[in-house]
Enzyme design. Sequence first.
Site, PDB file in Angstrom:
ATOM      1  N   SER A  35       0.827  -1.207   0.000  1.00 18.28           N
ATOM      2  CA  SER A  35       0.000   0.000   0.000  1.00 18.28           C
ATOM      3  C   SER A  35       0.860   1.254   0.000  1.00 18.28           C
ATOM      4  O   SER A  35       1.709   1.433   0.889  1.00 18.28           O
ATOM      5  CB  SER A  35      -0.873   0.024   1.257  1.00 18.28           C
ATOM      6  N   HIS A  66      -2.910   1.300  -4.456  1.00 12.99           N
ATOM      7  CA  HIS A  66      -2.440   0.176  -5.272  1.00 12.99           C
ATOM      8  C   HIS A  66      -2.776   0.468  -6.725  1.00 12.99           C
ATOM      9  O   HIS A  66      -3.955   0.640  -7.066  1.00 12.99           O
ATOM     10  CB  HIS A  66      -3.125  -1.137  -4.865  1.00 12.99           C
ATOM     11  N   HIS A  91      -6.123  -8.522  -2.465  1.00 19.80           N
ATOM     12  CA  HIS A  91      -6.329  -8.994  -1.096  1.00 19.80           C
ATOM     13  C   HIS A  91      -7.599  -9.831  -1.066  1.00 19.80           C
ATOM     14  O   HIS A  91      -8.588  -9.466  -1.718  1.00 19.80           O
ATOM     15  CB  HIS A  91      -6.512  -7.835  -0.123  1.00 19.80           C
ATOM     16  N   TYR A  93      -9.860  -9.774   1.108  1.00 21.37           N
ATOM     17  CA  TYR A  93     -11.010  -8.979   1.567  1.00 21.37           C
ATOM     18  C   TYR A  93     -11.669  -8.185   0.439  1.00 21.37           C
ATOM     19  O   TYR A  93     -12.794  -7.718   0.587  1.00 21.37           O
ATOM     20  CB  TYR A  93     -10.634  -8.054   2.739  1.00 21.37           C
ATOM     21  N   GLU A  94     -10.966  -8.030  -0.695  1.00 18.74           N
ATOM     22  CA  GLU A  94     -11.584  -7.338  -1.833  1.00 18.74           C
ATOM     23  C   GLU A  94     -12.582  -8.250  -2.545  1.00 18.74           C
ATOM     24  O   GLU A  94     -13.261  -7.830  -3.474  1.00 18.74           O
ATOM     25  CB  GLU A  94     -10.515  -6.905  -2.843  1.00 18.74           C
ATOM     26  N   ALA A 121       2.442  -2.563   3.918  1.00 14.44           N
ATOM     27  CA  ALA A 121       2.225  -1.614   5.015  1.00 14.44           C
ATOM     28  C   ALA A 121       1.633  -2.431   6.151  1.00 14.44           C
ATOM     29  O   ALA A 121       0.759  -3.262   5.910  1.00 14.44           O
ATOM     30  CB  ALA A 121       1.253  -0.527   4.571  1.00 14.44           C
ATOM     31  N   MET A 226      -2.896  -7.373   6.235  1.00 14.49           N
ATOM     32  CA  MET A 226      -3.976  -8.133   5.588  1.00 14.49           C
ATOM     33  C   MET A 226      -3.552  -8.725   4.244  1.00 14.49           C
ATOM     34  O   MET A 226      -4.381  -8.938   3.370  1.00 14.49           O
ATOM     35  CB  MET A 226      -5.187  -7.212   5.370  1.00 14.49           C
ATOM     36  N   SER A 227      -2.243  -8.928   4.077  1.00 14.00           N
ATOM     37  CA  SER A 227      -1.770  -9.403   2.762  1.00 14.00           C
ATOM     38  C   SER A 227      -0.580 -10.333   2.952  1.00 14.00           C
ATOM     39  O   SER A 227      -0.374 -10.891   4.024  1.00 14.00           O
ATOM     40  CB  SER A 227      -1.347  -8.193   1.916  1.00 14.00           C
ATOM     41  N   ASN A 250       1.664   2.518  11.284  1.00 11.76           N
ATOM     42  CA  ASN A 250       0.872   2.973  12.451  1.00 11.76           C
ATOM     43  C   ASN A 250       1.141   2.016  13.588  1.00 11.76           C
ATOM     44  O   ASN A 250       1.619   0.897  13.368  1.00 11.76           O
ATOM     45  CB  ASN A 250      -0.630   2.959  12.107  1.00 11.76           C
ATOM     46  N   HIS A 284      -6.863   4.200   6.769  1.00 10.16           N
ATOM     47  CA  HIS A 284      -6.057   3.883   5.585  1.00 10.16           C
ATOM     48  C   HIS A 284      -5.335   5.149   5.081  1.00 10.16           C
ATOM     49  O   HIS A 284      -4.237   5.055   4.526  1.00 10.16           O
ATOM     50  CB  HIS A 284      -6.940   3.263   4.500  1.00 10.16           C
TER      51      HIS A 284
HETATM   52  O1  LIG Z   1      -0.556  -5.176   2.903  1.00 13.23           O
HETATM   53  P1  LIG Z   1      -0.743  -3.996   2.034  1.00 13.23           P
HETATM   54  O2  LIG Z   1      -1.309  -4.349   0.701  1.00 13.23           O
HETATM   55  O3  LIG Z   1       0.529  -3.186   1.909  1.00 13.23           O
HETATM   56  O4  LIG Z   1      -1.845  -3.046   2.717  1.00 13.23           O
HETATM   57  C1  LIG Z   1      -2.099  -2.878   4.088  1.00 13.23           C
HETATM   58  O5  LIG Z   1      -2.779  -1.658   4.209  1.00 13.23           O
HETATM   59  C2  LIG Z   1      -4.208  -1.890   4.080  1.00 13.23           C
HETATM   60  C3  LIG Z   1      -4.873  -1.313   5.291  1.00 13.23           C
HETATM   61  O6  LIG Z   1      -4.559   0.026   5.485  1.00 13.23           O
HETATM   62  C4  LIG Z   1      -4.399  -3.403   4.051  1.00 13.23           C
HETATM   63  O7  LIG Z   1      -4.583  -3.851   2.742  1.00 13.23           O
HETATM   64  C5  LIG Z   1      -3.104  -3.894   4.642  1.00 13.23           C
HETATM   65  O8  LIG Z   1      -2.796  -5.226   4.291  1.00 13.23           O
HETATM   66  N1  LIG Z   2      -4.498  -5.492  10.053  1.00  9.54           N
HETATM   67  C1  LIG Z   2      -3.836  -4.358   9.901  1.00  9.54           C
HETATM   68  N2  LIG Z   2      -3.345  -4.046   8.705  1.00  9.54           N
HETATM   69  C2  LIG Z   2      -2.670  -2.886   8.582  1.00  9.54           C
HETATM   70  N3  LIG Z   2      -2.063  -2.355   7.527  1.00  9.54           N
HETATM   71  C3  LIG Z   2      -1.522  -1.175   7.904  1.00  9.54           C
HETATM   72  N4  LIG Z   2      -1.781  -0.946   9.193  1.00  9.54           N
HETATM   73  C4  LIG Z   2      -2.490  -2.001   9.632  1.00  9.54           C
HETATM   74  C5  LIG Z   2      -3.033  -2.361  10.913  1.00  9.54           C
HETATM   75  O1  LIG Z   2      -2.933  -1.637  11.907  1.00  9.54           O
HETATM   76  N5  LIG Z   2      -3.700  -3.546  10.984  1.00  9.54           N
END
Ligand SMILES: O=P(O)(O)O[C@H]1O[C@H](CO)[C@@H](O)[C@H]1O
Ligand SMILES: Nc1nc2[nH]cnc2c(=O)[nH]1
Length: 312
Positions: A35, A66, A91, A93-94, A121, A226-227, A250, A284
């Site tokens: 991200s 993205h 992802h 979740y999409e 991220a 989440m990836s 964060n 985000h």
């Molecule tokens: O893992 P990437 O794709 O970098 O993105 C991260 O940031 C998004 C949440 O802010 C989620 O998709 C999380 O997995």
């Molecule tokens: N699950 C999760 N994904 C993230 N991607 C970027 N920051 C976060 C977070 O705090 N939690």
Amino acid sequence: MAQTQTNTFTATLDVLASILPTHLRKPRVGIVCGSGLSTLASSLRDKVEVPYNSLKGFGKSTVEGHKSSLAFGLIGEGDGVPVVAMLGRFHPYEGHPLATVVYPIRVLARLGVKHLIITNAAGGLNPNLDVGSIVVIQDHLALPNLTGPLNPLFGPQPFPDYPRFLPLSDAYSVTLRRLAFLAAHSLSFPDSALQEGTYAWVSGPTYETPAEGRFLRSVGADVVGMSTVPEVVAAREEGMEVTVLSLVTNKVVIPDKPRSIKEEVKAELAGKPIPIPPTQVVSHEEVLEIGKQKAEDMRKLVTRMIELLQKQ
Ligand SMILES: O=P(O)(O)O[C@H]1O[C@H](CO)[C@@H](O)[C@H]1O
Ligand SMILES: Nc1nc2[nH]cnc2c(=O)[nH]1
């Protein structure tokens, strides 16, 4: 199923072969841009970008930060190392099936990629990790894999010559992890800029509750996202060497103890109100903002790693 998938790969590879100049057709290194990290591709010389929508089998990335294309180019001295970067990932979740999530990884393997550098991220769980630092992932916790069928290898085997049971104890390449620290040293990054830790994969798209954050930390996770994990699993199945670099965008909100409304009301009624803690939430937008601020560090690190790889 196997035949359909083979046909899809052939269609994708044919399109790429028809677009790419010869010197970019067999990338040795792959990069997945997390991200807000698509600017990693600005290191590529002779860059050719191919939109995902021109490639059969690719989905469309719907998440802000993205892009949806593959970027091919060279990094390093002389003829350079041929590289392909995924600008945008998919992802679960999409709503993408796991086969779609990992399809680009399997395409990269078929193009000849041997080393895969995955970036993302992530939220920091370990209090010692500063926002903006980069974590070299040494292991992962895949909660969706452990508790349910959210594993890209679940189901009938599309490729009969692949192992049914894939070991992951060696998933994170020591060679590439060493390269990351050597690259950071040669770039004179401060010690705190590059750390090591364990990535917890959650399905999202909700960010963690404080109790979930506390739980993930207590079971040994340093960052959460989440990836990435499905990509690592598929890449290992394809025999690639993999490394993961997580940018801490964060801090996951984990108060020392949960806020007690009971105590607050009692204190108020007793005429001794206790200070109300500020509400903290992650967004985000915050994730993308830190990505924007730190993308240059990530770009320098990945580029130097590839330059070092070229000398090996
Ligand atoms: O893992 P990437 O794709 O970098 O993105 C991260 O940031 C998004 C949440 O802010 C989620 O998709 C999380 O997995
Ligand atoms: N699950 C999760 N994904 C993230 N991607 C970027 N920051 C976060 C977070 O705090 N939690």
